[in-house]
Design a protein around this motif. Structure first.
Motif, PDB file in Angstrom:
ATOM      1  N   TYR A 115       0.841  -1.186   0.000  1.00 17.08           N
ATOM      2  CA  TYR A 115       0.000   0.000   0.000  1.00 17.08           C
ATOM      3  C   TYR A 115       0.880   1.241   0.000  1.00 17.08           C
ATOM      4  O   TYR A 115       2.044   1.191   0.393  1.00 17.08           O
ATOM      5  CB  TYR A 115      -0.912   0.000   1.232  1.00 17.08           C
ATOM      6  N   LEU A 116       0.293   2.359  -0.432  1.00 20.94           N
ATOM      7  CA  LEU A 116       1.047   3.597  -0.547  1.00 20.94           C
ATOM      8  C   LEU A 116       0.086   4.771  -0.388  1.00 20.94           C
ATOM      9  O   LEU A 116      -0.944   4.811  -1.058  1.00 20.94           O
ATOM     10  CB  LEU A 116       1.709   3.619  -1.922  1.00 20.94           C
ATOM     11  N   LEU A 117       0.395   5.699   0.491  1.00 18.84           N
ATOM     12  CA  LEU A 117      -0.417   6.889   0.724  1.00 18.84           C
ATOM     13  C   LEU A 117       0.262   8.070   0.049  1.00 18.84           C
ATOM     14  O   LEU A 117       1.469   8.276   0.223  1.00 18.84           O
ATOM     15  CB  LEU A 117      -0.536   7.145   2.234  1.00 18.84           C
ATOM     16  N   THR A 118      -0.501   8.843  -0.727  1.00 20.09           N
ATOM     17  CA  THR A 118       0.094   9.941  -1.483  1.00 20.09           C
ATOM     18  C   THR A 118      -0.921  11.030  -1.775  1.00 20.09           C
ATOM     19  O   THR A 118      -2.131  10.787  -1.735  1.00 20.09           O
ATOM     20  CB  THR A 118       0.689   9.422  -2.811  1.00 20.09           C
ATOM     21  N   ASP A 119      -0.419  12.203  -2.123  1.00 14.67           N
ATOM     22  CA  ASP A 119      -1.269  13.277  -2.619  1.00 14.67           C
ATOM     23  C   ASP A 119      -1.250  13.317  -4.146  1.00 14.67           C
ATOM     24  O   ASP A 119      -2.017  14.054  -4.756  1.00 14.67           O
ATOM     25  CB  ASP A 119      -0.813  14.630  -2.055  1.00 14.67           C
ATOM     26  N   SER A 144      -5.941  11.800   1.859  1.00 15.84           N
ATOM     27  CA  SER A 144      -4.959  11.488   0.825  1.00 15.84           C
ATOM     28  C   SER A 144      -5.403  10.231   0.105  1.00 15.84           C
ATOM     29  O   SER A 144      -6.293   9.515   0.561  1.00 15.84           O
ATOM     30  CB  SER A 144      -3.576  11.271   1.449  1.00 15.84           C
ATOM     31  N   ARG A 145      -4.763   9.957  -1.005  1.00 12.87           N
ATOM     32  CA  ARG A 145      -5.115   8.791  -1.817  1.00 12.87           C
ATOM     33  C   ARG A 145      -4.303   7.575  -1.379  1.00 12.87           C
ATOM     34  O   ARG A 145      -3.100   7.672  -1.208  1.00 12.87           O
ATOM     35  CB  ARG A 145      -4.867   9.093  -3.289  1.00 12.87           C
ATOM     36  N   MET A 146      -4.986   6.459  -1.208  1.00 13.40           N
ATOM     37  CA  MET A 146      -4.339   5.192  -0.861  1.00 13.40           C
ATOM     38  C   MET A 146      -4.323   4.327  -2.115  1.00 13.40           C
ATOM     39  O   MET A 146      -5.364   4.094  -2.735  1.00 13.40           O
ATOM     40  CB  MET A 146      -5.096   4.484   0.257  1.00 13.40           C
ATOM     41  N   TYR A 147      -3.127   3.854  -2.454  1.00 13.30           N
ATOM     42  CA  TYR A 147      -2.958   2.967  -3.599  1.00 13.30           C
ATOM     43  C   TYR A 147      -2.560   1.587  -3.128  1.00 13.30           C
ATOM     44  O   TYR A 147      -2.028   1.421  -2.034  1.00 13.30           O
ATOM     45  CB  TYR A 147      -1.872   3.521  -4.539  1.00 13.30           C
TER      46      TYR A 147
END
Length: 150
Positions: A115-119, A144-147
């Motif tokens: 998983y990765l949290l980003t703007d 923020s967006r979670m991928y």
């Protein structure tokens, strides 16, 4: 690619320099990076892991894999964090290579989903990451967006 991606667990001598580099990018105390890298060097568990891209003896990019990247979705773990490429090295595919490298390395360690949290809102899709949901970063006002990558 003339750059090399190095696993901190295989290059213990880079620990201090890497911790200082990540600290300079993200303003998280250097001690937090050192502590996480020490855990990585013990090789007891798959997480945490740290990686740097070098051009000669200069760190030009890096990222880590930790349990949770300081957000409210504690069930989404482990997280790719601290993804950074020096500005003058951007648009050369370094981030994509790092992301692919870490996904393959973690898969070899038995971890299929990251998983990765980003703007960012379109960057990670280029590298096979899928938007999953929004999450609230610790101390953040907005979401923020979670991928996710499988």
């Amino acid at each position: 690619m003339k750059y090399q991606i190095l696993k901190i667990r295989e290059y213990a001598g880079l620990k201090e320099e890497a911790a200082q580099w990540f600290h300079s990018k993200w303003n998280i105390p250097m001690e937090a990076y050192l502590e996480s890298m020490e855990q990585c060097l013990k090789k007891e568990r798959a997480v945490p892991q740290w990686y740097v891209t070098v051009d000669g003896d200069r760190i030009v990019g890096g990222l880590g894999v930790i349990e949770n990247d300081f957000h409210d979705r504690k069930d989404l773990t482990p997280n790719v964090c601290a993804v950074y490429v020096e500005e003058e090295y951007r648009c050369r595919g370094i981030a994509g290579k790092l992301l692919d490298f870490v996904c393959r390395d973690m898969k070899e360690k038995g971890i299929d989903t990251l998983y990765l949290l980003t703007d960012h809102d379109s960057f990670y899709e280029r590298y096979g990451w899928e938007f999953l949901c929004t999450a609230q970063g610790d101390g953040e006002q907005g979401l923020s967006r979670m991928y996710m990558h499988r």
